[in-house]
Motif scaffolding. Sequence first.
Motif, PDB file in Angstrom:
ATOM      1  N   MET A 172     -59.639  84.675 -33.921  1.00 56.85           N
ATOM      2  CA  MET A 172     -58.331  84.838 -33.621  1.00 56.85           C
ATOM      3  C   MET A 172     -57.802  83.977 -32.829  1.00 56.85           C
ATOM      4  O   MET A 172     -58.506  83.882 -31.746  1.00 56.85           O
ATOM      5  N   CYS A 173     -56.607  83.239 -32.994  1.00 52.73           N
ATOM      6  CA  CYS A 173     -56.166  82.291 -31.912  1.00 52.73           C
ATOM      7  C   CYS A 173     -54.532  82.606 -31.794  1.00 52.73           C
ATOM      8  O   CYS A 173     -54.096  83.091 -32.654  1.00 52.73           O
ATOM      9  N   TYR A 174     -54.367  82.833 -30.552  1.00 53.46           N
ATOM     10  CA  TYR A 174     -53.070  83.298 -30.019  1.00 53.46           C
ATOM     11  C   TYR A 174     -52.305  82.227 -29.190  1.00 53.46           C
ATOM     12  O   TYR A 174     -52.893  81.858 -28.249  1.00 53.46           O
ATOM     13  N   ILE A 175     -51.185  81.755 -29.409  1.00 53.20           N
ATOM     14  CA  ILE A 175     -50.776  80.666 -28.777  1.00 53.20           C
ATOM     15  C   ILE A 175     -49.029  80.688 -28.843  1.00 53.20           C
ATOM     16  O   ILE A 175     -48.595  81.130 -30.264  1.00 53.20           O
ATOM     17  N   ASN A 176     -48.192  80.548 -27.884  1.00 49.87           N
ATOM     18  CA  ASN A 176     -46.876  80.044 -28.108  1.00 49.87           C
ATOM     19  C   ASN A 176     -46.733  78.925 -28.810  1.00 49.87           C
ATOM     20  O   ASN A 176     -46.856  77.848 -28.130  1.00 49.87           O
ATOM     21  N   LYS A 177     -46.336  78.710 -30.075  1.00 45.21           N
ATOM     22  CA  LYS A 177     -46.142  77.512 -30.925  1.00 45.21           C
ATOM     23  C   LYS A 177     -45.397  76.509 -30.161  1.00 45.21           C
ATOM     24  O   LYS A 177     -45.384  75.235 -30.584  1.00 45.21           O
ATOM     25  N   ARG A 178     -44.253  77.074 -29.520  1.00 41.95           N
ATOM     26  CA  ARG A 178     -43.174  76.066 -28.725  1.00 41.95           C
ATOM     27  C   ARG A 178     -44.116  75.128 -27.751  1.00 41.95           C
ATOM     28  O   ARG A 178     -43.456  73.950 -27.290  1.00 41.95           O
ATOM     29  N   ASN A 179     -45.225  75.582 -27.340  1.00 40.30           N
ATOM     30  CA  ASN A 179     -45.872  74.520 -26.340  1.00 40.30           C
ATOM     31  C   ASN A 179     -47.061  73.971 -27.060  1.00 40.30           C
ATOM     32  O   ASN A 179     -47.972  73.291 -26.314  1.00 40.30           O
ATOM     33  N   VAL A 180     -47.145  73.585 -28.291  1.00 43.37           N
ATOM     34  CA  VAL A 180     -48.066  72.975 -29.053  1.00 43.37           C
ATOM     35  C   VAL A 180     -47.460  71.713 -29.684  1.00 43.37           C
ATOM     36  O   VAL A 180     -46.424  71.675 -30.270  1.00 43.37           O
ATOM     37  N   GLY A 181     -48.050  70.663 -29.407  1.00 41.31           N
ATOM     38  CA  GLY A 181     -47.584  69.460 -30.011  1.00 41.31           C
ATOM     39  C   GLY A 181     -48.019  69.164 -31.606  1.00 41.31           C
ATOM     40  O   GLY A 181     -48.476  70.028 -32.032  1.00 41.31           O
TER      41      GLY A 181
ATOM     42  N   ASN B 174     -50.027  67.557 -34.734  1.00 44.74           N
ATOM     43  CA  ASN B 174     -51.339  67.167 -35.184  1.00 44.74           C
ATOM     44  C   ASN B 174     -52.456  67.820 -34.407  1.00 44.74           C
ATOM     45  O   ASN B 174     -53.284  67.225 -34.033  1.00 44.74           O
ATOM     46  N   VAL B 175     -52.190  68.954 -33.793  1.00 46.57           N
ATOM     47  CA  VAL B 175     -53.162  69.750 -33.140  1.00 46.57           C
ATOM     48  C   VAL B 175     -53.989  70.611 -33.975  1.00 46.57           C
ATOM     49  O   VAL B 175     -53.610  71.140 -34.791  1.00 46.57           O
ATOM     50  N   ILE B 176     -55.405  70.380 -33.644  1.00 48.29           N
ATOM     51  CA  ILE B 176     -56.093  71.257 -34.435  1.00 48.29           C
ATOM     52  C   ILE B 176     -57.062  72.414 -33.580  1.00 48.29           C
ATOM     53  O   ILE B 176     -57.605  71.929 -32.456  1.00 48.29           O
ATOM     54  N   ILE B 177     -56.702  73.407 -33.867  1.00 48.41           N
ATOM     55  CA  ILE B 177     -57.741  74.523 -33.053  1.00 48.41           C
ATOM     56  C   ILE B 177     -58.704  75.386 -34.001  1.00 48.41           C
ATOM     57  O   ILE B 177     -58.161  75.915 -34.868  1.00 48.41           O
ATOM     58  N   LYS B 178     -59.595  75.282 -33.798  1.00 51.39           N
ATOM     59  CA  LYS B 178     -60.953  75.798 -34.639  1.00 51.39           C
ATOM     60  C   LYS B 178     -60.745  77.303 -34.458  1.00 51.39           C
ATOM     61  O   LYS B 178     -60.251  77.946 -33.485  1.00 51.39           O
ATOM     62  N   SER B 179     -61.626  78.177 -35.191  1.00 47.31           N
ATOM     63  CA  SER B 179     -61.440  79.490 -35.189  1.00 47.31           C
ATOM     64  C   SER B 179     -62.211  80.075 -34.164  1.00 47.31           C
ATOM     65  O   SER B 179     -63.146  79.179 -33.370  1.00 47.31           O
ATOM     66  N   GLY B 180     -62.084  81.163 -33.468  1.00 52.60           N
ATOM     67  CA  GLY B 180     -62.600  82.045 -32.347  1.00 52.60           C
ATOM     68  C   GLY B 180     -62.030  81.360 -30.974  1.00 52.60           C
ATOM     69  O   GLY B 180     -62.473  81.749 -30.217  1.00 52.60           O
ATOM     70  N   VAL B 181     -61.080  80.670 -30.926  1.00 52.90           N
ATOM     71  CA  VAL B 181     -60.409  80.209 -29.965  1.00 52.90           C
ATOM     72  C   VAL B 181     -59.364  81.196 -29.415  1.00 52.90           C
ATOM     73  O   VAL B 181     -58.553  81.601 -30.127  1.00 52.90           O
ATOM     74  N   GLU B 182     -59.369  81.370 -28.122  1.00 52.27           N
ATOM     75  CA  GLU B 182     -58.529  82.282 -27.336  1.00 52.27           C
ATOM     76  C   GLU B 182     -57.752  81.377 -26.450  1.00 52.27           C
ATOM     77  O   GLU B 182     -58.339  80.975 -25.469  1.00 52.27           O
ATOM     78  N   ILE B 183     -56.454  81.783 -26.467  1.00 53.71           N
ATOM     79  CA  ILE B 183     -55.442  81.021 -25.525  1.00 53.71           C
ATOM     80  C   ILE B 183     -54.680  81.898 -24.789  1.00 53.71           C
ATOM     81  O   ILE B 183     -53.956  82.851 -25.336  1.00 53.71           O
ATOM     82  N   GLY B 184     -54.487  81.691 -23.449  1.00 50.41           N
ATOM     83  CA  GLY B 184     -53.684  82.503 -22.666  1.00 50.41           C
ATOM     84  C   GLY B 184     -52.378  82.147 -22.656  1.00 50.41           C
ATOM     85  O   GLY B 184     -51.842  81.373 -23.260  1.00 50.41           O
ATOM     86  N   GLU B 185     -51.477  82.555 -21.530  1.00 45.45           N
ATOM     87  CA  GLU B 185     -50.120  82.500 -21.290  1.00 45.45           C
ATOM     88  C   GLU B 185     -49.946  80.911 -20.663  1.00 45.45           C
ATOM     89  O   GLU B 185     -50.802  80.404 -19.849  1.00 45.45           O
ATOM     90  N   ASN B 186     -48.691  80.498 -20.802  1.00 49.25           N
ATOM     91  CA  ASN B 186     -48.183  79.469 -20.210  1.00 49.25           C
ATOM     92  C   ASN B 186     -49.400  77.810 -20.340  1.00 49.25           C
ATOM     93  O   ASN B 186     -49.408  77.450 -19.444  1.00 49.25           O
ATOM     94  N   VAL B 187     -49.643  77.997 -21.521  1.00 52.20           N
ATOM     95  CA  VAL B 187     -50.623  76.958 -21.837  1.00 52.20           C
ATOM     96  C   VAL B 187     -49.803  76.004 -22.767  1.00 52.20           C
ATOM     97  O   VAL B 187     -49.164  76.402 -23.667  1.00 52.20           O
ATOM     98  N   ILE B 188     -50.094  74.559 -22.331  1.00 49.21           N
ATOM     99  CA  ILE B 188     -49.553  73.435 -22.937  1.00 49.21           C
ATOM    100  C   ILE B 188     -50.481  72.631 -23.601  1.00 49.21           C
ATOM    101  O   ILE B 188     -51.358  72.198 -22.930  1.00 49.21           O
TER     102      ILE B 188
END
Length: 270
Positions: A1-10, A12-26
């Motif tokens: 499962m991957c969690y991220i605020n979509k507003r901070n993602v540009g 053509n970004v590829i995020i594969k499975s099992g990635v964990e993303i914290g807060e205030n990530v750009i």
Amino acid sequence: MCYINKRNVGKNVIIKSGVEIGENVIIEDDVYIDYGCIIRDNVHIKKGSFIGARSILGEYLYDFYADRKNNKHPLIIGENALIRTENVMYGDTIIGDNFQSGHKVTIRENTNIGNNVRVGTLSDIQGDCTIGNYISLHSNVHIGQKSNIKDYVWIFPYVVLTNDPTPPSEVMLGVTVESFAIIATGSIILPGVHVYEDTLVGAGSVVTKDVLKESVVVGNPAKHVCSVREIKSKITGQAVYPWRYTFKRGMPWKDSNYDEWLKSLKIDEN
């Protein structure tokens, strides 16, 4: 499962499975994050970067373990980074553009790395370090805390830059390596040593005192043997050093030569 605020993602970004993303990530455009990565809080990954599988970015600093709270310790990774599998990079660190790493590299906190730097597999940068531009650290290199490495330095496998003059102690005297220096395989540089410009430290040397400009030092303890200008190629018989006049692969003067490139910089300044 991957969690991220979509507003901070540009785009053509590829995020594969099992990635964990914290807060205030750009995450900027065209970034690829491979399987199982952990991107902790306050990480900024700039465009075009590749993050290899199971890497940890923004790793906790020591203060986290006091109260299990992740204080703000940002990690910035420049454009077009190529970070291979299982790297660990701590917060309070800035990495410039076009960075490349091998597998299982560790970069500790308070490290400032310039542009076009390569760090080989199993290398360890112990933090509180300044590393310039166009640096090549080969595999299994250990860079002790407080090290200062200037531009266009080559450090070959199994080199150790130390920092404790009377171990164990609370004193750290970092090594300084000036521009265009070369430290060959298996060398150990003792605390506080200053390796000056255009020097060559021969393989397996133990360097106990400063290495003067354009010197070749070899042995344990390392001793001056000649000027770098006296070294000839075994193949062509031509002078080899200073190396910037005979080698240009991957350098900013790769399409011409060092003198022409340097001259173009002065023209641009005017």
